[in-house]
Write an enzyme that holds these catalytic residues in place. Sequence first.
Site, mmCIF file in Angstrom:
data_model
loop_
_atom_site.group_PDB
_atom_site.id
_atom_site.type_symbol
_atom_site.label_atom_id
_atom_site.label_comp_id
_atom_site.label_asym_id
_atom_site.label_seq_id
_atom_site.Cartn_x
_atom_site.Cartn_y
_atom_site.Cartn_z
ATOM 1 N N LEU A 21 0.822 -1.209 0.000
ATOM 2 C CA LEU A 21 0.000 0.000 0.000
ATOM 3 C C LEU A 21 0.857 1.262 0.000
ATOM 4 C CD1 LEU A 21 -2.572 -1.036 2.770
ATOM 5 C CD2 LEU A 21 -3.047 -0.851 0.315
ATOM 6 N N ALA A 24 3.180 2.211 3.074
ATOM 7 C CA ALA A 24 3.577 1.010 3.832
ATOM 8 C C ALA A 24 5.074 1.011 4.142
ATOM 9 C CB ALA A 24 3.192 -0.251 3.066
ATOM 10 N N GLY A 25 5.830 1.767 3.362
ATOM 11 C CA GLY A 25 7.268 1.834 3.629
ATOM 12 C C GLY A 25 8.128 1.252 2.517
ATOM 13 N N LYS A 26 7.555 1.044 1.340
ATOM 14 C CA LYS A 26 8.306 0.471 0.223
ATOM 15 C C LYS A 26 9.539 1.299 -0.127
ATOM 16 C CE LYS A 26 4.846 0.856 -2.652
ATOM 17 N NZ LYS A 26 3.931 1.486 -1.665
ATOM 18 N N SER A 94 1.844 -1.615 -7.278
ATOM 19 C CA SER A 94 1.556 -2.822 -8.096
ATOM 20 C C SER A 94 0.502 -3.702 -7.430
ATOM 21 C CB SER A 94 2.851 -3.603 -8.377
ATOM 22 O OG SER A 94 3.698 -3.706 -7.261
#
Lengths: 181, 181
Positions: A21, A24-26, A94
């Site tokens: 999301l 989220a911290g990607k 994605s």
Amino acid sequence: MTPVLNRLAVATGRVVWFTGLSGAGKSTLAQALRDELAARGAAVELLDGDAVREHLSRGLGFTREDRDTNIRRIAFVAGLLARHGVTVLVSAISPYRETRREVLATLPNPSEVFVDAPLAVVAERDVKGLYRRALAGEIPHFTGISDPYEAPETPDLHLRTDQLSVEEGVRRLLVHLGYSA
Amino acid sequence: MTPVLNRLAVATGRVVWFTGLSGAGKSTLAQALRDELAARGAAVELLDGDAVREHLSRGLGFTREDRDTNIRRIAFVAGLLARHGVTVLVSAISPYRETRREVLATLPNPSEVFVDAPLAVVAERDVKGLYRRALAGEIPHFTGISDPYEAPETPDLHLRTDQLSVEEGVRRLLVHLGYSA
């Protein structure tokens, strides 16, 4: 010669695909991993979904078709880089499982990393103020609110960012990639 | 270890940009150069305008704006690869002088190669049957017929493909790139 030899030792290209999301911290994890790998002499590139969208997909929106087109373009570029020995980190929401599966299957040494925090947590963090706007109905096609997010069922790595520090996340990523942590 | 050391010796990335009319011989020369450089152990990638358009710019047309967008996307990808030591060969009509100037200025060690043959010659060759159709008015925005081609004024290399063999063209490219021919 030592740095060169170290670099050659990990010269097989690969793609690490961070999905999750918004908020989220990607990107935080991907940036920290990039810095760590670069410090170790690896050839590494971060393709951030938002930045790449600006370069490769301006004009595309957030319908499923447009999102998938953007993801396929990112994957095309990631594949070119990985073919030349680069460790490519992709940070992109994605949201569609089938699309991730499809593009990862085309990439060398792919890893799917699920960057996971409960919707309540990311909406509360709301780093970019987007969840507030999405919940107010101001952003159509917002993943997790008005658009689906299909979580990976069998990710190669599952990082709960509401439970792990960035340092611990990077440590697990390094171990997954075969580096000493 | 010898191939590895040879490769390291030429590991500075660069971009060789082939511009010219459809049928002038851009892809033929770029493919021959790619094969020659690969045989010498160089990290080399060919970005062919038509193929890249399919991956990065499906849906874009041939207006000036759409062509420029496609060229900028190719340049973005070329820059990423060159940053990782790859010699990137771009084969694309890229008809607008100002757009070429703009994107080449963003790329490491750029070379502009003008692949040149008179319109009468390429229209006579008509490898893909496109000139016949364009002259019949069946293809709008066809470079050289119904759309402009702005030839480079000071290309880094000017190859007259109606006067040179492919072998001689490759030889001149190699010399330009600092290889022994």
